[in-house]
Design a protein around this motif. Structure first.
Motif, mmCIF file in Angstrom:
data_model
loop_
_atom_site.group_PDB
_atom_site.id
_atom_site.type_symbol
_atom_site.label_atom_id
_atom_site.label_comp_id
_atom_site.label_asym_id
_atom_site.label_seq_id
_atom_site.Cartn_x
_atom_site.Cartn_y
_atom_site.Cartn_z
ATOM 1 N N TYR A 131 0.843 -1.202 0.000
ATOM 2 C CA TYR A 131 0.000 0.000 0.000
ATOM 3 C C TYR A 131 0.878 1.252 0.000
ATOM 4 C CZ TYR A 131 -3.633 -3.315 1.230
ATOM 5 O OH TYR A 131 -4.499 -4.386 1.221
ATOM 6 N N PRO A 132 1.516 1.562 -1.147
ATOM 7 C CA PRO A 132 2.355 2.760 -1.214
ATOM 8 C C PRO A 132 1.486 4.022 -1.317
ATOM 9 C CG PRO A 132 2.220 1.743 -3.360
ATOM 10 C CD PRO A 132 1.470 0.823 -2.410
ATOM 11 N N GLY A 133 2.093 5.153 -1.055
ATOM 12 C CA GLY A 133 1.415 6.431 -1.277
ATOM 13 C C GLY A 133 0.480 6.881 -0.178
ATOM 14 N N THR A 134 0.651 6.372 1.032
ATOM 15 C CA THR A 134 -0.241 6.775 2.129
ATOM 16 C C THR A 134 0.241 8.031 2.854
ATOM 17 O OG1 THR A 134 0.885 5.370 3.752
ATOM 18 C CG2 THR A 134 -0.957 4.384 2.528
ATOM 19 N N GLU A 135 1.410 8.529 2.484
ATOM 20 C CA GLU A 135 2.010 9.650 3.227
ATOM 21 C C GLU A 135 1.101 10.875 3.301
ATOM 22 O OE1 GLU A 135 5.128 7.024 1.553
ATOM 23 O OE2 GLU A 135 3.447 8.093 0.648
ATOM 24 N N SER A 136 0.325 11.138 2.268
ATOM 25 C CA SER A 136 -0.480 12.366 2.230
ATOM 26 C C SER A 136 -1.698 12.322 3.150
ATOM 27 C CB SER A 136 -0.934 12.660 0.799
ATOM 28 O OG SER A 136 -1.815 11.649 0.339
ATOM 29 N N PHE A 137 -2.102 11.141 3.591
ATOM 30 C CA PHE A 137 -3.308 11.060 4.423
ATOM 31 C C PHE A 137 -3.154 10.198 5.672
ATOM 32 C CE2 PHE A 137 -3.662 7.759 1.166
ATOM 33 C CZ PHE A 137 -3.938 6.622 1.926
ATOM 34 N N ILE A 138 -1.987 9.597 5.895
ATOM 35 C CA ILE A 138 -1.840 8.642 6.991
ATOM 36 C C ILE A 138 -2.010 9.297 8.362
ATOM 37 C CG2 ILE A 138 0.680 8.735 7.163
ATOM 38 C CD1 ILE A 138 -1.518 5.579 7.441
ATOM 39 N N GLU A 139 -1.560 10.537 8.530
ATOM 40 C CA GLU A 139 -1.744 11.207 9.824
ATOM 41 C C GLU A 139 -3.232 11.346 10.150
ATOM 42 O OE1 GLU A 139 0.358 14.892 10.216
ATOM 43 O OE2 GLU A 139 2.301 13.950 9.827
ATOM 44 N N GLN A 140 -4.022 11.739 9.166
ATOM 45 C CA GLN A 140 -5.471 11.876 9.364
ATOM 46 C C GLN A 140 -6.101 10.532 9.726
ATOM 47 O OE1 GLN A 140 -7.606 12.988 5.839
ATOM 48 N NE2 GLN A 140 -9.599 12.803 6.832
ATOM 49 N N ARG A 141 -5.687 9.464 9.046
ATOM 50 C CA ARG A 141 -6.245 8.135 9.318
ATOM 51 C C ARG A 141 -5.875 7.641 10.716
ATOM 52 N NH1 ARG A 141 -10.618 7.413 6.538
ATOM 53 N NH2 ARG A 141 -10.245 7.132 4.340
ATOM 54 N N ILE A 142 -4.641 7.858 11.117
ATOM 55 C CA ILE A 142 -4.226 7.443 12.457
ATOM 56 C C ILE A 142 -5.077 8.159 13.499
ATOM 57 C CG2 ILE A 142 -2.357 7.497 14.161
ATOM 58 C CD1 ILE A 142 -0.420 7.239 11.703
ATOM 59 N N ALA A 143 -5.204 9.484 13.367
ATOM 60 C CA ALA A 143 -6.006 10.263 14.315
ATOM 61 C C ALA A 143 -7.460 9.782 14.327
ATOM 62 C CB ALA A 143 -5.933 11.748 13.970
ATOM 63 N N GLN A 144 -8.009 9.529 13.152
ATOM 64 C CA GLN A 144 -9.397 9.072 13.043
ATOM 65 C C GLN A 144 -9.592 7.720 13.725
ATOM 66 O OE1 GLN A 144 -10.528 8.396 8.973
ATOM 67 N NE2 GLN A 144 -12.697 8.172 9.464
ATOM 68 N N LEU A 145 -8.715 6.777 13.445
ATOM 69 C CA LEU A 145 -8.868 5.436 14.013
ATOM 70 C C LEU A 145 -8.643 5.428 15.519
ATOM 71 C CD1 LEU A 145 -7.119 3.346 11.233
ATOM 72 C CD2 LEU A 145 -9.566 3.454 11.723
ATOM 73 N N VAL A 146 -7.638 6.135 15.987
ATOM 74 C CA VAL A 146 -7.341 6.166 17.418
ATOM 75 C C VAL A 146 -8.490 6.802 18.206
ATOM 76 C CG1 VAL A 146 -5.789 7.205 19.132
ATOM 77 C CG2 VAL A 146 -4.851 6.050 17.120
ATOM 78 N N ALA A 147 -9.180 7.775 17.607
ATOM 79 C CA ALA A 147 -10.270 8.465 18.296
ATOM 80 C C ALA A 147 -11.595 7.703 18.242
ATOM 81 C CB ALA A 147 -10.464 9.857 17.695
ATOM 82 N N HIS A 148 -11.742 6.763 17.330
ATOM 83 C CA HIS A 148 -13.015 6.069 17.149
ATOM 84 C C HIS A 148 -13.200 4.986 18.216
ATOM 85 C CE1 HIS A 148 -16.286 3.878 15.295
ATOM 86 N NE2 HIS A 148 -16.421 4.873 14.438
ATOM 87 N N PRO A 149 -14.374 4.921 18.864
ATOM 88 C CA PRO A 149 -14.569 3.950 19.948
ATOM 89 C C PRO A 149 -14.600 2.488 19.497
ATOM 90 C CG PRO A 149 -16.615 5.094 19.467
ATOM 91 C CD PRO A 149 -15.539 5.778 18.667
ATOM 92 N N ASP A 150 -14.842 2.227 18.221
ATOM 93 C CA ASP A 150 -14.896 0.848 17.732
ATOM 94 C C ASP A 150 -13.688 0.466 16.890
ATOM 95 O OD1 ASP A 150 -17.302 0.199 18.997
ATOM 96 O OD2 ASP A 150 -18.463 1.136 17.391
ATOM 97 N N GLU A 151 -12.595 1.185 17.063
ATOM 98 C CA GLU A 151 -11.359 0.929 16.339
ATOM 99 C C GLU A 151 -10.203 0.871 17.334
ATOM 100 O OE1 GLU A 151 -11.613 0.680 12.981
ATOM 101 O OE2 GLU A 151 -13.681 1.371 12.941
ATOM 102 N N ALA A 152 -9.155 0.178 16.958
ATOM 103 C CA ALA A 152 -7.920 0.182 17.746
ATOM 104 C C ALA A 152 -6.747 -0.016 16.796
ATOM 105 C CB ALA A 152 -7.934 -0.928 18.794
ATOM 106 N N VAL A 153 -5.680 0.668 17.080
ATOM 107 C CA VAL A 153 -4.426 0.472 16.348
ATOM 108 C C VAL A 153 -3.366 0.235 17.403
ATOM 109 C CG1 VAL A 153 -2.760 1.432 14.719
ATOM 110 C CG2 VAL A 153 -5.179 2.064 14.529
#
Length: 147
Positions: free
Chosen positions: A29-51
């Motif tokens: 999955y190359p090319g995630t640099e432009s949005f990975i920070e947003q995804r990490i923040a989104q997943l970590v904040a979501h109550p039904d997700e964990a990373v």
């Protein structure tokens, strides 16, 4: 947080985005640099997700992303592993087994009665890993592209 054999398991932060992007690129999955920070923040904040990430000597060596999904017709919920990667340099050191074990513990705490994942047929080494961890092969997987 769990520490075993000098490996620390904890939730990553957006500061870990560059290494997570590299891990995802090694997974195909190359090319995630432009949005990975947003995804990490989104997943970590979501109550039904964990990373979860695995660090050894302050180096992030692996990640696992989990989704907890209530089931309509069954008592227990299920946990879905969406992304799971250990750096190529750290494979065979037990990092993956440790992350998977933490995922199982977290899923049980959340009331899940199963864990599922999709693993592409080309990932033969990953298949062997999952079978060693007690997963069963479930051969049908369907998807519909929405783009």
């Amino acid at each position: 947080m769990t520490t075993m054999q000098l490996v620390e398991i904890r939730t990553p932060s957006v500061a870990d985005a560059p290494v997570i992007a590299q891990l995802l690129a090694s997974l195909g999955y190359p090319g995630t640099e432009s949005f990975i920070e947003q995804r990490i923040a989104q997943l970590v904040a979501h109550p039904d997700e964990a990373v979860l990430g695995a660090w050894k000597d302050s180096v992030l060596l692996g990640i696992i992303s989990l989704h907890f999904i209530p089931q309509l017709a069954l008592v227990g919920d299920f946990c879905r592993i969406s992304y799971f990667c250990v750096s190529e340099q750290a494979r065979g050191e037990g990092i993956g087994a440790l992350l998977e074990s933490e995922a199982v513990s977290l899923a049980r705490e959340r009331g899940c009665d199963r864990i599922e994942l999709h693993c592409h047929s080309r990932r033969v080494d990953a298949h062997r890993f999952y079978l060693r961890q007690g997963y069963e092969d479930s051969p049908k997987y369907f998807f519909k592209s929405l783009v």
